[in-house]
Design a protein around this motif. Structure first.
Motif, PDB file in Angstrom:
ATOM      1  N   THR A 275      -5.245  -9.683   1.758  1.00 30.68           N
ATOM      2  CA  THR A 275      -3.840  -9.364   1.994  1.00 30.68           C
ATOM      3  C   THR A 275      -3.023  -9.656   0.744  1.00 30.68           C
ATOM      4  OG1 THR A 275      -3.308 -11.579   2.835  1.00 30.68           O
ATOM      5  CG2 THR A 275      -4.026  -9.921   4.442  1.00 30.68           C
ATOM      6  N   PHE A 276      -1.790  -9.128   0.724  1.00 31.48           N
ATOM      7  CA  PHE A 276      -0.856  -9.469  -0.341  1.00 31.48           C
ATOM      8  C   PHE A 276       0.467  -9.897   0.293  1.00 31.48           C
ATOM      9  CE2 PHE A 276      -0.385  -4.987   0.562  1.00 31.48           C
ATOM     10  CZ  PHE A 276       0.982  -4.749   0.532  1.00 31.48           C
ATOM     11  N   LYS A 277       1.248 -10.663  -0.458  1.00 36.34           N
ATOM     12  CA  LYS A 277       2.492 -11.241   0.048  1.00 36.34           C
ATOM     13  C   LYS A 277       3.638 -10.225  -0.026  1.00 36.34           C
ATOM     14  CE  LYS A 277       1.007 -15.550   0.642  1.00 36.34           C
ATOM     15  NZ  LYS A 277       0.957 -16.181   1.977  1.00 36.34           N
ATOM     16  N   VAL A 278       4.494 -10.270   0.972  1.00 39.62           N
ATOM     17  CA  VAL A 278       5.726  -9.488   0.992  1.00 39.62           C
ATOM     18  C   VAL A 278       6.870 -10.427   1.369  1.00 39.62           C
ATOM     19  CG1 VAL A 278       7.027  -7.699   2.214  1.00 39.62           C
ATOM     20  CG2 VAL A 278       4.686  -7.267   1.526  1.00 39.62           C
ATOM     21  N   GLU A 279       7.949 -10.376   0.584  1.00 46.29           N
ATOM     22  CA  GLU A 279       9.143 -11.165   0.880  1.00 46.29           C
ATOM     23  C   GLU A 279      10.233 -10.245   1.396  1.00 46.29           C
ATOM     24  OE1 GLU A 279      10.573 -13.607  -2.249  1.00 46.29           O
ATOM     25  OE2 GLU A 279       8.696 -14.728  -2.476  1.00 46.29           O
ATOM     26  N   VAL A 280      10.927 -10.707   2.424  1.00 40.59           N
ATOM     27  CA  VAL A 280      11.996  -9.937   3.040  1.00 40.59           C
ATOM     28  C   VAL A 280      13.286 -10.742   2.975  1.00 40.59           C
ATOM     29  CG1 VAL A 280      12.822  -8.906   5.197  1.00 40.59           C
ATOM     30  CG2 VAL A 280      10.406  -8.727   4.572  1.00 40.59           C
ATOM     31  N   PHE A 281      14.353 -10.104   2.499  1.00 43.03           N
ATOM     32  CA  PHE A 281      15.645 -10.776   2.395  1.00 43.03           C
ATOM     33  C   PHE A 281      16.173 -11.136   3.786  1.00 43.03           C
ATOM     34  CE2 PHE A 281      20.309 -10.323   2.603  1.00 43.03           C
ATOM     35  CZ  PHE A 281      20.672 -11.393   1.793  1.00 43.03           C
ATOM     36  N   LEU A 282      16.707 -12.342   3.904  1.00 38.47           N
ATOM     37  CA  LEU A 282      17.231 -12.817   5.185  1.00 38.47           C
ATOM     38  C   LEU A 282      18.650 -13.316   5.005  1.00 38.47           C
ATOM     39  CD1 LEU A 282      16.608 -13.370   8.168  1.00 38.47           C
ATOM     40  CD2 LEU A 282      15.808 -15.639   7.495  1.00 38.47           C
ATOM     41  N   PRO A 283      19.638 -12.608   5.548  1.00 39.81           N
ATOM     42  CA  PRO A 283      21.015 -13.112   5.473  1.00 39.81           C
ATOM     43  C   PRO A 283      21.159 -14.366   6.326  1.00 39.81           C
ATOM     44  CG  PRO A 283      20.901 -11.200   6.904  1.00 39.81           C
ATOM     45  CD  PRO A 283      19.542 -11.342   6.275  1.00 39.81           C
ATOM     46  N   ARG A 284      22.242 -15.083   6.104  1.00 40.75           N
ATOM     47  CA  ARG A 284      22.464 -16.324   6.851  1.00 40.75           C
ATOM     48  C   ARG A 284      22.786 -15.999   8.308  1.00 40.75           C
ATOM     49  NH1 ARG A 284      23.126 -21.553   5.640  1.00 40.75           N
ATOM     50  NH2 ARG A 284      24.387 -22.857   7.011  1.00 40.75           N
ATOM     51  N   ILE A 285      21.959 -16.527   9.236  1.00 42.43           N
ATOM     52  CA  ILE A 285      22.127 -16.291  10.665  1.00 42.43           C
ATOM     53  C   ILE A 285      22.091 -17.635  11.376  1.00 42.43           C
ATOM     54  CG2 ILE A 285      21.179 -15.159  12.708  1.00 42.43           C
ATOM     55  CD1 ILE A 285      19.812 -13.187  10.890  1.00 42.43           C
ATOM     56  N   PRO A 286      23.067 -17.904  12.249  1.00 40.78           N
ATOM     57  CA  PRO A 286      23.038 -19.157  13.012  1.00 40.78           C
ATOM     58  C   PRO A 286      21.753 -19.273  13.824  1.00 40.78           C
ATOM     59  CG  PRO A 286      25.156 -18.055  13.258  1.00 40.78           C
ATOM     60  CD  PRO A 286      24.264 -17.093  12.543  1.00 40.78           C
TER      61      PRO A 286
END
Length: 377
Positions: A275-286
């Motif tokens: 497998t290879f790594k994938v990063e996903v942007f995460l906005p600030r969520i409570p």
């Protein structure tokens, strides 16, 4: 009427004879019924065999005598088809740091506990700084003397009394002590361990009274901001996924979802799990916290003019995949070439045009050229 004893044996014999005759009659009827059933089964089997032979010899006879199978129908459709990769990811923080001691000494206080959320600058621990404080007191006393000598030497120099060397020596001594004092005060500040930013204390690795040295690990600290999601994707999707691709993210534990984008794609294949790594942007969520599990749906394929059928209607034999369509009250077997499948639908690449009526319920009972009767839905 009074029956004498001499007639009793005769009466008993009469009843016995009647009972035997009745039993013999029942057994005879049972035997006759079994014989008729056997003959009926043999005749039915003979009828089936003759019908099967006639159907093979005379197609018109087969079509005329074939029973209609009750079915329901579904409509093949043409439209937009999307395929997604579904993987499990974990919420991580770019502000995941190991806080270490910068000065030596004994731990005097540890207000921090595991799981505590703190603001930036909050005190996590205090290290004994008595020796540093004594050094500061001594330097401050020397500073008072140095300032006094410099001020006097400066006044004499302004009056052109004394030499320039004496003035520069006094000035240099004063400035050197100022630098030393500032350096020691910096060391004093390092004796108080503070949170570098707002976040959560994951682990506490020191105890009250413990002696620490510079570089000794004290806390694992995770910031609440700069969160992202990391997931492992199969190497079969190399080249399919890229930075900026749309991603649907859901958090099962808090029943929340959002749409975001791929922020980075790994360049190395993990040899252990391919497998290879994938990063996903995460906005600030409570309520979203580091290490929380998430489900990612990443779109890797779309076709705006696809032929789409329910996946469960596709059958297979030695020749390939096929479905049944209804034409003039008859089920027709159509071989198809399937594309991708997602969410109970399958894209059909070849075999049908998308306007066919498909056999739905009853599709496993019909065969090619079977008569069908469509039930009212």
């Amino acid at each position: 009427m009074k029956v004498t004893h001499r007639f009793l044996p005769l009466i008993a014999l009469a009843f016995l004879a009647l009972s035997c005759a009745k039993e013999e009659g029942v057994e005879a009827k049972k035997a006759e019924l079994e014989s008729l059933k056997t003959e009926s089964n043999e005749i039915a089997n003979q009828i089936k065999e003759i019908e099967a032979e006639l159907m093979q010899l005379d197609p018109d006879y087969a079509k005329a005598n074939q029973k209609s199978i009750l079915i329901t129908t579904a409509q093949a459709k043409r439209g937009r088809f999307e395929h997604y990769v579904e993987v499990t990811g974990s919420v991580l923080s770019k502000k995941n740091v190991n806080i270490s001691a910068e000065t030596s000494g004994r731990i005097l206080e540890v207000p921090a506990v595991e799981g505590m959320r703190v603001e930036k600058g909050a005190v996590l621990a205090r290290i004994d700084s008595e020796s540093i404080q004594r050094s500061i007191d001594e330097l401050e006393n020397n500073m008072d003397l140095a300032n006094t000598l410099f001020e006097k030497q400066e006044r004499l120099w302004n009056q052109q009394i004394g030499t320039e060397v004496q003035f520069l020596e006094a000035k240099n001594r004063k400035e050197g002590l100022e630098r030393n004092l500032a350096s020691v005060k910096t060391e004093l500040a390092k004796a108080i361990i503070r949170a570098p930013f707002a976040g959560t204390i994951e682990t506490v690795q020191v105890r009250l009274g413990e002696l620490v040295q510079p570089g000794a690990s004290m806390f694992q600290f995770v910031g609440d901001s700069d969160l992202f999601i990391e997931a492992d994707i199969s190497e079969s999707y190399v080249g399919v996924l890229s930075k900026g691709d749309s991603v649907d993210v859901s958090f099962p534990s808090i029943n929340q979802s959002l749409q975001t984008k791929v922020s980075a794609v790994g360049a190395i294949i993990n040899s252990n799990n391919r497998t290879f790594k994938v990063e996903v942007f995460l906005p600030r969520i409570p309520m979203v916290k580091p290490n929380m599990i998430s489900v990612l749906k990443i779109q890797d394929y779309e076709n705006n003019d696809a032929v789409i059928v329910p996946s469960y209607l596709i059958l297979s034999d030695n020749r390939g995949d096929y479905i049944f369509v209804v034409e003039g009250g008859v089920a027709k077997k159509k071989y198809v070439e399937r594309g991708k499948s997602f969410d109970r639908d399958t894209e059909i690449l070849k075999g049908i045009e998308g306007n066919e009526v498909l056999v739905d319920k009853g599709f496993r009972e019909v065969g090619d050229n079977f008569n069908v009767n469509v039930a009212q839905q």
